[in-house]
Motif scaffolding. Structure first.
Motif, PDB file in Angstrom:
ATOM      1  N   GLY A  57       0.826  -1.196   0.000  1.00 51.41           N
ATOM      2  CA  GLY A  57       0.000   0.000   0.000  1.00 51.41           C
ATOM      3  C   GLY A  57       0.863   1.249   0.000  1.00 51.41           C
ATOM      4  O   GLY A  57       2.092   1.172   0.098  1.00 51.41           O
ATOM      5  N   PRO A  58       0.260   2.411  -0.091  1.00 46.45           N
ATOM      6  CA  PRO A  58       1.022   3.663  -0.073  1.00 46.45           C
ATOM      7  C   PRO A  58       1.749   3.842   1.259  1.00 46.45           C
ATOM      8  O   PRO A  58       1.223   3.470   2.315  1.00 46.45           O
ATOM      9  CB  PRO A  58      -0.062   4.742  -0.259  1.00 46.45           C
ATOM     10  CG  PRO A  58      -1.231   4.024  -0.850  1.00 46.45           C
ATOM     11  CD  PRO A  58      -1.184   2.635  -0.287  1.00 46.45           C
ATOM     12  N   PRO A  59       2.952   4.404   1.257  1.00 43.15           N
ATOM     13  CA  PRO A  59       3.669   4.659   2.508  1.00 43.15           C
ATOM     14  C   PRO A  59       2.840   5.554   3.429  1.00 43.15           C
ATOM     15  O   PRO A  59       2.106   6.434   2.973  1.00 43.15           O
ATOM     16  CB  PRO A  59       4.948   5.373   2.046  1.00 43.15           C
ATOM     17  CG  PRO A  59       5.096   4.996   0.606  1.00 43.15           C
ATOM     18  CD  PRO A  59       3.721   4.834   0.072  1.00 43.15           C
ATOM     19  N   GLY A  60       2.959   5.304   4.718  1.00 51.73           N
ATOM     20  CA  GLY A  60       2.193   6.100   5.674  1.00 51.73           C
ATOM     21  C   GLY A  60       2.330   5.544   7.070  1.00 51.73           C
ATOM     22  O   GLY A  60       3.402   5.056   7.450  1.00 51.73           O
ATOM     23  N   GLU A  61       1.238   5.588   7.823  1.00 50.26           N
ATOM     24  CA  GLU A  61       1.273   5.139   9.204  1.00 50.26           C
ATOM     25  C   GLU A  61       1.692   3.681   9.323  1.00 50.26           C
ATOM     26  O   GLU A  61       2.247   3.258  10.336  1.00 50.26           O
ATOM     27  CB  GLU A  61      -0.101   5.341   9.848  1.00 50.26           C
ATOM     28  CG  GLU A  61      -0.464   6.801  10.089  1.00 50.26           C
ATOM     29  CD  GLU A  61       0.526   7.501  11.005  1.00 50.26           C
ATOM     30  OE1 GLU A  61       0.956   6.893  12.009  1.00 50.26           O
ATOM     31  OE2 GLU A  61       0.896   8.643  10.705  1.00 50.26           O
ATOM     32  N   GLY A  62       1.417   2.890   8.282  1.00 51.06           N
ATOM     33  CA  GLY A  62       1.779   1.475   8.317  1.00 51.06           C
ATOM     34  C   GLY A  62       3.186   1.177   7.885  1.00 51.06           C
ATOM     35  O   GLY A  62       3.575   0.004   7.767  1.00 51.06           O
ATOM     36  N   GLY A  63       3.998   2.212   7.628  1.00 47.21           N
ATOM     37  CA  GLY A  63       5.380   2.012   7.204  1.00 47.21           C
ATOM     38  C   GLY A  63       5.574   2.299   5.731  1.00 47.21           C
ATOM     39  O   GLY A  63       4.685   2.808   5.042  1.00 47.21           O
ATOM     40  N   ARG A  64       6.774   1.956   5.237  1.00 52.65           N
ATOM     41  CA  ARG A  64       7.125   2.262   3.842  1.00 52.65           C
ATOM     42  C   ARG A  64       6.480   1.299   2.848  1.00 52.65           C
ATOM     43  O   ARG A  64       6.262   1.656   1.692  1.00 52.65           O
ATOM     44  CB  ARG A  64       8.649   2.250   3.670  1.00 52.65           C
ATOM     45  CG  ARG A  64       9.325   3.474   4.248  1.00 52.65           C
ATOM     46  CD  ARG A  64      10.807   3.541   3.909  1.00 52.65           C
ATOM     47  NE  ARG A  64      11.589   2.665   4.764  1.00 52.65           N
ATOM     48  CZ  ARG A  64      12.175   1.556   4.366  1.00 52.65           C
ATOM     49  NH1 ARG A  64      12.063   1.146   3.120  1.00 52.65           N
ATOM     50  NH2 ARG A  64      12.895   0.823   5.215  1.00 52.65           N
ATOM     51  N   HIS A  65       6.233   0.067   3.248  1.00 52.37           N
ATOM     52  CA  HIS A  65       5.577  -0.918   2.382  1.00 52.37           C
ATOM     53  C   HIS A  65       4.500  -1.657   3.176  1.00 52.37           C
ATOM     54  O   HIS A  65       4.625  -2.850   3.437  1.00 52.37           O
ATOM     55  CB  HIS A  65       6.595  -1.920   1.823  1.00 52.37           C
ATOM     56  CG  HIS A  65       7.490  -1.366   0.782  1.00 52.37           C
ATOM     57  ND1 HIS A  65       8.855  -1.187   0.972  1.00 52.37           N
ATOM     58  CD2 HIS A  65       7.231  -0.920  -0.470  1.00 52.37           C
ATOM     59  CE1 HIS A  65       9.390  -0.672  -0.125  1.00 52.37           C
ATOM     60  NE2 HIS A  65       8.428  -0.501  -1.008  1.00 52.37           N
ATOM     61  N   PRO A  66       3.435  -0.952   3.554  1.00 51.57           N
ATOM     62  CA  PRO A  66       2.383  -1.615   4.334  1.00 51.57           C
ATOM     63  C   PRO A  66       1.641  -2.653   3.505  1.00 51.57           C
ATOM     64  O   PRO A  66       1.834  -2.760   2.288  1.00 51.57           O
ATOM     65  CB  PRO A  66       1.455  -0.456   4.711  1.00 51.57           C
ATOM     66  CG  PRO A  66       1.664   0.559   3.640  1.00 51.57           C
ATOM     67  CD  PRO A  66       3.117   0.448   3.257  1.00 51.57           C
TER      68      PRO A  66
END
Length: 277
Positions: A57-66
């Motif tokens: 998924g897009p980088p964000g709260e879940g990290g660089r490669h959620p």
């Protein structure tokens, strides 16, 4: 009982091309675009799948490669002609880091028959097998994504496992110790984690080393291995370690968010330096 393997050799894949779907997932962080490498030459009939946009998924709260949106992966697999019972082989350029991520994501989504081309496209070329520059037509697969078919660790579970079981840190040893951090804004590791660089699970030619069980014993020493997890920078190379352990019948759980998610919460502890003791 016959040994179950999640790997396939280049020669065996060549003999099975009529009966499998090959996914080319070549990817290199900060390196050339995998799609360009694919265009220069690939296993005949292979479909390209992008790690950044389709296996994460897009980088964000879940990290660089959620974890990816299941519908996005489903669409990519259908484009490649994958059905629920298809046999799939994932491959990348050499070390199988990206291919292992694909292997893990597809199994997490419920696809059972997934293997990784051991040694990637480099092994295919070493075997002097045919190479194509033709992009196959889109398929009409019917695969239905069923997320959650593999367990995952979140940050809290990873923290607990590091204290009660074995949480493997798959990054380079100097990143584990916090001496350097070339990618993420904070250096260090999850307290209690065990250093286990993914590169050390490989033979010099990029294939999985043949003494995986012995290497595993050296990594864990006398630790309790009843519960095992793995993390890295963003949940890609740690999947390689999960695959390596699966080859020796050790179940390991992936922390998909990994270090890049862990450090997004400044209240989470960070350890540096050599492992105590």
């Amino acid at each position: 009982m016959d040994r179950v393997t999640h790997l396939i050799s280049a020669r065996d894949l060549a003999h099975s091309l009529h009966d499998v779907v090959v996914l080319d997932v070549r990817y290199q962080l900060g390196g050339p675009d995998g799609r360009l490498e694919y265009a220069r030459g690939h296993v005949p009939g292979a479909h390209y799948v992008d790690l950044d946009t389709e296996l994460a998924g897009p980088p964000g709260e879940g990290g660089r490669h959620p974890l990816p949106d299941p519908s996005v992966v489903e669409a990519a697999l259908r484009r490649a002609g994958v059905d629920d019972h298809s046999r799939v082989v994932a491959m990348d350029g050499r070390e199988s880091y990206a291919a292992a991520r694909a292997w893990w994501v597809l199994r997490w989504l419920g696809l059972g028959a997934v293997r990784v081309l051991d040694g990637g496209f480099a092994a295919w070329q070493r075997a002097d097998l045919p190479v194509s520059t033709e992009t196959p037509d889109d398929g009409a697969g019917t695969f239905t994504a069923r997320p959650g078919q593999l367990p995952v660790l979140d940050a809290d579970a990873a923290a607990r496992l590091a204290q009660t079981g074995v949480l493997l840190d798959s990054r380079a040893a100097e990143r584990f110790r916090g001496e350097v951090e070339p990618i993420d804004p904070v250096a260090g590791r999850i307290p209690g984690a065990v250093s286990s660089p993914t590169s050390e699970w490989l033979a010099p030619d990029g294939t999985f080393r043949r003494d995986l069980a012995e290497h595993w014993r050296q990594v864990v020493a006398d630790r309790d291995t009843s519960a095992v997890g793995a993390y890295c920078g963003s949940g890609v190379t740690a999947a390689h370690q999960v695959l390596a352990l699966a080859e020796i019948n050790v179940d390991a759980v992936l922390y998909p968010g990994s270090w890049s998610e862990w450090i997004r919460d400044p209240s989470r502890p960070v350890a540096t330096g050599p492992t105590p003791g």
